[in-house]
Design a protein around this motif. Structure first.
Motif, PDB file in Angstrom:
ATOM      1  N   ILE A 290     -54.835  41.678  26.580  1.00  0.00           N
ATOM      2  CA  ILE A 290     -55.453  42.476  27.576  1.00  0.00           C
ATOM      3  C   ILE A 290     -56.755  42.821  27.017  1.00  0.00           C
ATOM      4  CG2 ILE A 290     -53.514  43.177  29.195  1.00  0.00           C
ATOM      5  CD1 ILE A 290     -53.428  45.755  27.636  1.00  0.00           C
ATOM      6  N   LYS A 291     -57.927  43.226  27.875  1.00  0.00           N
ATOM      7  CA  LYS A 291     -59.323  43.527  27.293  1.00  0.00           C
ATOM      8  C   LYS A 291     -59.072  44.864  26.676  1.00  0.00           C
ATOM      9  CE  LYS A 291     -61.407  39.743  28.028  1.00  0.00           C
ATOM     10  NZ  LYS A 291     -61.786  38.934  27.002  1.00  0.00           N
ATOM     11  N   HIS A 292     -58.222  46.134  27.316  1.00  0.00           N
ATOM     12  CA  HIS A 292     -58.335  47.324  26.629  1.00  0.00           C
ATOM     13  C   HIS A 292     -57.100  47.754  26.094  1.00  0.00           C
ATOM     14  CE1 HIS A 292     -62.361  47.591  28.552  1.00  0.00           C
ATOM     15  NE2 HIS A 292     -61.905  47.053  29.588  1.00  0.00           N
ATOM     16  N   ARG A 293     -57.029  48.729  25.355  1.00  0.00           N
ATOM     17  CA  ARG A 293     -55.681  49.168  24.683  1.00  0.00           C
ATOM     18  C   ARG A 293     -54.996  50.050  25.692  1.00  0.00           C
ATOM     19  NH1 ARG A 293     -56.860  52.618  19.429  1.00  0.00           N
ATOM     20  NH2 ARG A 293     -54.771  52.546  19.602  1.00  0.00           N
ATOM     21  N   ASN A 294     -53.677  49.892  25.604  1.00  0.00           N
ATOM     22  CA  ASN A 294     -52.566  50.598  26.651  1.00  0.00           C
ATOM     23  C   ASN A 294     -52.487  52.049  25.774  1.00  0.00           C
ATOM     24  OD1 ASN A 294     -50.395  51.726  27.499  1.00  0.00           O
ATOM     25  ND2 ASN A 294     -49.230  49.591  27.652  1.00  0.00           N
ATOM     26  N   PRO A 295     -52.571  53.065  26.697  1.00  0.00           N
ATOM     27  CA  PRO A 295     -52.529  54.134  26.314  1.00  0.00           C
ATOM     28  C   PRO A 295     -51.206  54.491  25.576  1.00  0.00           C
ATOM     29  CG  PRO A 295     -52.711  54.192  28.491  1.00  0.00           C
ATOM     30  CD  PRO A 295     -52.804  52.711  28.036  1.00  0.00           C
TER      31      PRO A 295
ATOM     32  N   GLU B  70     -46.922  44.576  16.349  1.00  0.00           N
ATOM     33  CA  GLU B  70     -48.031  44.233  17.272  1.00  0.00           C
ATOM     34  C   GLU B  70     -48.814  45.470  17.508  1.00  0.00           C
ATOM     35  OE1 GLU B  70     -47.682  42.116  21.455  1.00  0.00           O
ATOM     36  OE2 GLU B  70     -46.781  44.177  21.450  1.00  0.00           O
ATOM     37  N   THR B  71     -49.803  45.732  16.790  1.00  0.00           N
ATOM     38  CA  THR B  71     -50.396  47.128  16.893  1.00  0.00           C
ATOM     39  C   THR B  71     -51.090  47.340  17.998  1.00  0.00           C
ATOM     40  OG1 THR B  71     -52.566  45.919  16.116  1.00  0.00           O
ATOM     41  CG2 THR B  71     -50.988  46.991  14.342  1.00  0.00           C
ATOM     42  N   THR B  72     -51.378  46.268  18.789  1.00  0.00           N
ATOM     43  CA  THR B  72     -52.266  46.550  20.208  1.00  0.00           C
ATOM     44  C   THR B  72     -52.118  45.003  20.827  1.00  0.00           C
ATOM     45  OG1 THR B  72     -54.038  47.050  21.309  1.00  0.00           O
ATOM     46  CG2 THR B  72     -54.462  45.859  19.230  1.00  0.00           C
ATOM     47  N   ARG B  73     -52.311  45.077  22.225  1.00  0.00           N
ATOM     48  CA  ARG B  73     -52.300  43.939  23.038  1.00  0.00           C
ATOM     49  C   ARG B  73     -53.821  43.789  23.517  1.00  0.00           C
ATOM     50  NH1 ARG B  73     -47.055  42.385  26.632  1.00  0.00           N
ATOM     51  NH2 ARG B  73     -45.739  41.903  24.926  1.00  0.00           N
ATOM     52  N   ALA B  74     -54.592  44.692  23.058  1.00  0.00           N
ATOM     53  CA  ALA B  74     -55.792  44.564  23.231  1.00  0.00           C
ATOM     54  C   ALA B  74     -56.636  43.375  22.578  1.00  0.00           C
ATOM     55  CB  ALA B  74     -56.684  45.600  23.053  1.00  0.00           C
ATOM     56  N   CYS B  75     -57.319  42.234  22.903  1.00  0.00           N
ATOM     57  CA  CYS B  75     -58.020  41.438  22.378  1.00  0.00           C
ATOM     58  C   CYS B  75     -59.069  40.745  23.188  1.00  0.00           C
ATOM     59  CB  CYS B  75     -56.995  40.137  22.015  1.00  0.00           C
ATOM     60  SG  CYS B  75     -57.838  38.911  20.996  1.00  0.00           S
ATOM     61  N   GLN B  76     -60.532  40.490  22.264  1.00  0.00           N
ATOM     62  CA  GLN B  76     -61.278  39.753  23.433  1.00  0.00           C
ATOM     63  C   GLN B  76     -61.336  38.414  23.409  1.00  0.00           C
ATOM     64  OE1 GLN B  76     -63.044  42.298  24.722  1.00  0.00           O
ATOM     65  NE2 GLN B  76     -61.800  43.450  23.744  1.00  0.00           N
ATOM     66  N   LEU B  77     -60.370  37.759  22.777  1.00  0.00           N
ATOM     67  CA  LEU B  77     -60.235  36.066  23.066  1.00  0.00           C
ATOM     68  C   LEU B  77     -59.428  35.927  24.139  1.00  0.00           C
ATOM     69  CD1 LEU B  77     -59.910  34.979  19.529  1.00  0.00           C
ATOM     70  CD2 LEU B  77     -62.007  35.584  20.859  1.00  0.00           C
TER      71      LEU B  77
ATOM     72  N   LEU C 125     -49.612  43.303  10.231  1.00  0.00           N
ATOM     73  CA  LEU C 125     -50.122  43.896  11.337  1.00  0.00           C
ATOM     74  C   LEU C 125     -50.763  42.612  12.328  1.00  0.00           C
ATOM     75  CD1 LEU C 125     -51.963  46.765   9.752  1.00  0.00           C
ATOM     76  CD2 LEU C 125     -49.424  46.753  10.385  1.00  0.00           C
ATOM     77  N   THR C 126     -50.430  42.628  13.409  1.00  0.00           N
ATOM     78  CA  THR C 126     -50.873  41.709  14.371  1.00  0.00           C
ATOM     79  C   THR C 126     -51.298  42.127  15.738  1.00  0.00           C
ATOM     80  OG1 THR C 126     -50.244  39.317  15.422  1.00  0.00           O
ATOM     81  CG2 THR C 126     -48.418  41.156  15.064  1.00  0.00           C
ATOM     82  N   GLY C 127     -51.296  41.420  16.710  1.00  0.00           N
ATOM     83  CA  GLY C 127     -51.618  42.010  18.142  1.00  0.00           C
ATOM     84  C   GLY C 127     -51.436  40.818  19.103  1.00  0.00           C
ATOM     85  N   GLY C 128     -52.407  40.865  20.368  1.00  0.00           N
ATOM     86  CA  GLY C 128     -53.778  41.393  20.245  1.00  0.00           C
ATOM     87  C   GLY C 128     -54.468  41.126  18.987  1.00  0.00           C
ATOM     88  N   ASP C 129     -55.316  41.823  18.690  1.00  0.00           N
ATOM     89  CA  ASP C 129     -56.266  42.010  17.845  1.00  0.00           C
ATOM     90  C   ASP C 129     -56.071  43.417  16.992  1.00  0.00           C
ATOM     91  OD1 ASP C 129     -57.993  41.748  15.873  1.00  0.00           O
ATOM     92  OD2 ASP C 129     -60.011  41.617  17.533  1.00  0.00           O
ATOM     93  N   PRO C 130     -55.635  43.551  15.790  1.00  0.00           N
ATOM     94  CA  PRO C 130     -55.531  44.750  15.043  1.00  0.00           C
ATOM     95  C   PRO C 130     -56.757  45.423  14.887  1.00  0.00           C
ATOM     96  CG  PRO C 130     -54.077  43.202  13.878  1.00  0.00           C
ATOM     97  CD  PRO C 130     -54.947  42.304  14.990  1.00  0.00           C
ATOM     98  N   MET C 131     -57.941  44.484  14.954  1.00  0.00           N
ATOM     99  CA  MET C 131     -59.380  45.227  14.935  1.00  0.00           C
ATOM    100  C   MET C 131     -59.845  46.167  15.866  1.00  0.00           C
ATOM    101  SD  MET C 131     -59.991  44.103  11.799  1.00  0.00           S
ATOM    102  CE  MET C 131     -61.804  44.307  11.160  1.00  0.00           C
ATOM    103  N   GLU C 132     -58.879  46.014  17.000  1.00  0.00           N
ATOM    104  CA  GLU C 132     -59.336  47.260  18.022  1.00  0.00           C
ATOM    105  C   GLU C 132     -58.736  48.516  17.912  1.00  0.00           C
ATOM    106  OE1 GLU C 132     -60.582  46.159  21.087  1.00  0.00           O
ATOM    107  OE2 GLU C 132     -61.036  44.082  20.710  1.00  0.00           O
ATOM    108  N   ARG C 133     -57.990  48.626  16.857  1.00  0.00           N
ATOM    109  CA  ARG C 133     -57.621  50.110  16.568  1.00  0.00           C
ATOM    110  C   ARG C 133     -58.503  50.495  15.590  1.00  0.00           C
ATOM    111  NH1 ARG C 133     -51.628  51.171  17.409  1.00  0.00           N
ATOM    112  NH2 ARG C 133     -52.361  53.218  16.316  1.00  0.00           N
ATOM    113  N   ALA C 134     -59.074  51.830  16.030  1.00  0.00           N
ATOM    114  CA  ALA C 134     -59.917  52.336  15.120  1.00  0.00           C
ATOM    115  C   ALA C 134     -59.209  53.030  13.712  1.00  0.00           C
ATOM    116  CB  ALA C 134     -60.584  53.608  15.800  1.00  0.00           C
ATOM    117  N   ASP C 135     -57.932  53.160  13.796  1.00  0.00           N
ATOM    118  CA  ASP C 135     -57.212  53.710  12.892  1.00  0.00           C
ATOM    119  C   ASP C 135     -56.762  52.776  11.751  1.00  0.00           C
ATOM    120  OD1 ASP C 135     -55.330  52.814  14.518  1.00  0.00           O
ATOM    121  OD2 ASP C 135     -54.082  54.543  14.499  1.00  0.00           O
ATOM    122  N   LEU C 136     -57.166  51.406  11.966  1.00  0.00           N
ATOM    123  CA  LEU C 136     -56.468  50.226  11.226  1.00  0.00           C
ATOM    124  C   LEU C 136     -56.667  50.559   9.507  1.00  0.00           C
ATOM    125  CD1 LEU C 136     -55.248  47.642  11.317  1.00  0.00           C
ATOM    126  CD2 LEU C 136     -57.619  46.782  11.172  1.00  0.00           C
ATOM    127  N   VAL C 137     -57.851  50.927   9.220  1.00  0.00           N
ATOM    128  CA  VAL C 137     -58.190  51.179   7.591  1.00  0.00           C
ATOM    129  C   VAL C 137     -56.882  52.267   7.142  1.00  0.00           C
ATOM    130  CG1 VAL C 137     -59.359  52.066   6.097  1.00  0.00           C
ATOM    131  CG2 VAL C 137     -60.400  50.413   7.698  1.00  0.00           C
TER     132      VAL C 137
END
Length: 376
Positions: free
Chosen positions: A33-38, A16-23, A63-75
């Motif tokens: 949640i809307k924003h990434r956990n620090p 779970e790369t992040t719990r941030a997701c816009q859906l 790699l899942t989430g949330g939304d993995p696309m919320e991570r700038a370092d995904l690539v």
């Protein structure tokens, strides 16, 4: 391919790369949640996780989430995983963050597969499930990008009371999209998912039987998540004895050869070949079985997987209780441990939504007291 010695190494690891997701999906396991956990795992910690997985016989890495696309370092993470020989897939949300440019960069970084969720054959059904209008159309647009880039597509569908009647139409759409695998999730009441959204026990069995009949008439492979009874259904139709089935495992009794070679030839379930790492490094048997068994910030992942008493229990069908403990199919099915936990507070109790009655000779000696709620 990773090995099948599930006592030592998992076959697949979900991060779970992040719990941030816009859906705002009504069944969201992650309670997004809307924003990434620090406190999320850093890029360096992600590389460390990958290094540990390499030492654990390179399981499939999702790699899942949330939304993995919320991570700038995904690539960067996909690239590092690929360079280490670790096959990596992603399950992002269909949002404007999924651009053709970024999808191309992920493919060039070594991405093996892309999974999108489709929970309805029409915008009305899917968007109601996902909580944001326009999500269905965005999903179709992004899938067209995958086709242009020749990235293999997997479709995930969560079955609930809200879309069960739409399953035939969803299956038809999955076929038109030239999907390699349809992964059918049976809803577990965890996160935002509610008990009343689940199918009835009879409804579960009806869908499993329908999936088996469908499997002989489609070009894509079918697997289930939290529907392990699908293996039992396939075995029953093939009339295989359990010793043959156990030896053949997850590849048994399909209509023709198993096409998706990224799947295990042995049954995989929560904690048995399957492992989930949260956005903050907590380790669970699966994302739907919320029993933390360690944290990779405090303990090596291999040590957690091999030595956790909970995971050892999950890998031992002899410790299952109630009907599951005496079922002749328990070494290829084991019931949904997540559903047992959600509904009985006991992850080793019988799956309360399984309608199958074991062979009477396997039920001999069942202790009726084992049907009560107990925890290990």
């Amino acid at each position: 391919m990773p090995s099948n010695d599930f006592a030592q190494n998992p076959f697949i690891v979900i991060w779970e790369t992040t719990r941030a997701c816009q859906l705002a999906c009504r069944h969201c396991r992650a309670e997004a949640i809307k924003h990434r956990n620090p406190d999320e795992l850093t890029t360096a910690e992600a590389y460390g996780l990958i290094d540990q997985l390499v030492e654990m016989d390179r399981p499939l890495f999702v790699l899942t989430g949330g939304d993995p696309m919320e991570r700038a370092d995904l690539v960067d993470i996909v690239s590092y995983s690929s360079r280490q020989g670790l096959p990596v897939s992603i399950t992002p949300s269909a949002t404007p963050k999924v651009t053709f440019k970024r999808m191309k960069a992920l493919k060039e970084a070594g991405l093996a597969r892309w999974a999108f969720s489709i929970d309805g054959s029409t915008p009305e059904i899917h968007d109601r499930f996902r909580g944001i209008r326009g999500t269905f159309d965005l999903t179709m647009e992004k899938i067209s990008y995958l086709k242009q880039l020749h990235i293999p597509l997997q479709i995930n569908t969560t079955v609930s009371q809200h879309n069960v009647e739409d399953l035939p139409a969803i299956a038809e759409l999955v076929g038109r999209l030239e999907t390699v695998l349809w992964s059918v999730f049976f809803l577990i009441p965890t996160g935002w998912a509610r008990l009343q959204d689940m199918l009835s026990p009879e409804g579960h069995e009806k869908v499993l039987e329908w999936l088996y009949q469908l499997s002989g008439n489609v070009a894509f492979d079918i697997k289930t998540t939290e529907g392990p009874q699908y293996r039992r259904v396939r075995m029953q139709h093939a009339a295989l004895d359990t010793s043959t089935a156990e030896a053949m495992g997850a590849g048994v009794a399909g209509r023709g050869e198993m096409r998706d070679m990224s799947r295990s030839m042995r049954p995989v379930w929560d904690g048995n070949g399957f492992l989930f790492v949260s956005h903050v490094g907590e380790v669970f048997p699966s994302g739907f079985l919320p029993l933390a068994v360690g944290n990779l910030r405090q303990q090596p992942l291999a040590e957690i997987y091999r030595d956790s008493p909970v995971l050892q229990n999950l890998r031992n069908p002899d410790k299952l209780r109630g009907k599951c403990g005496h079922c002749e199919f328990n070494r290829v099915c084991a019931g949904s441990r997540a559903r047992a936990h959600a509904l009985t507070d006991d992850y080793m109790e019988s799956d309360p939504f399984c309608t199958y009655i074991p062979n009477p000779r396997h039920l001999a000696g069942v202790d009726s007291a084992s049907q009560s709620k107990r925890s290990v």
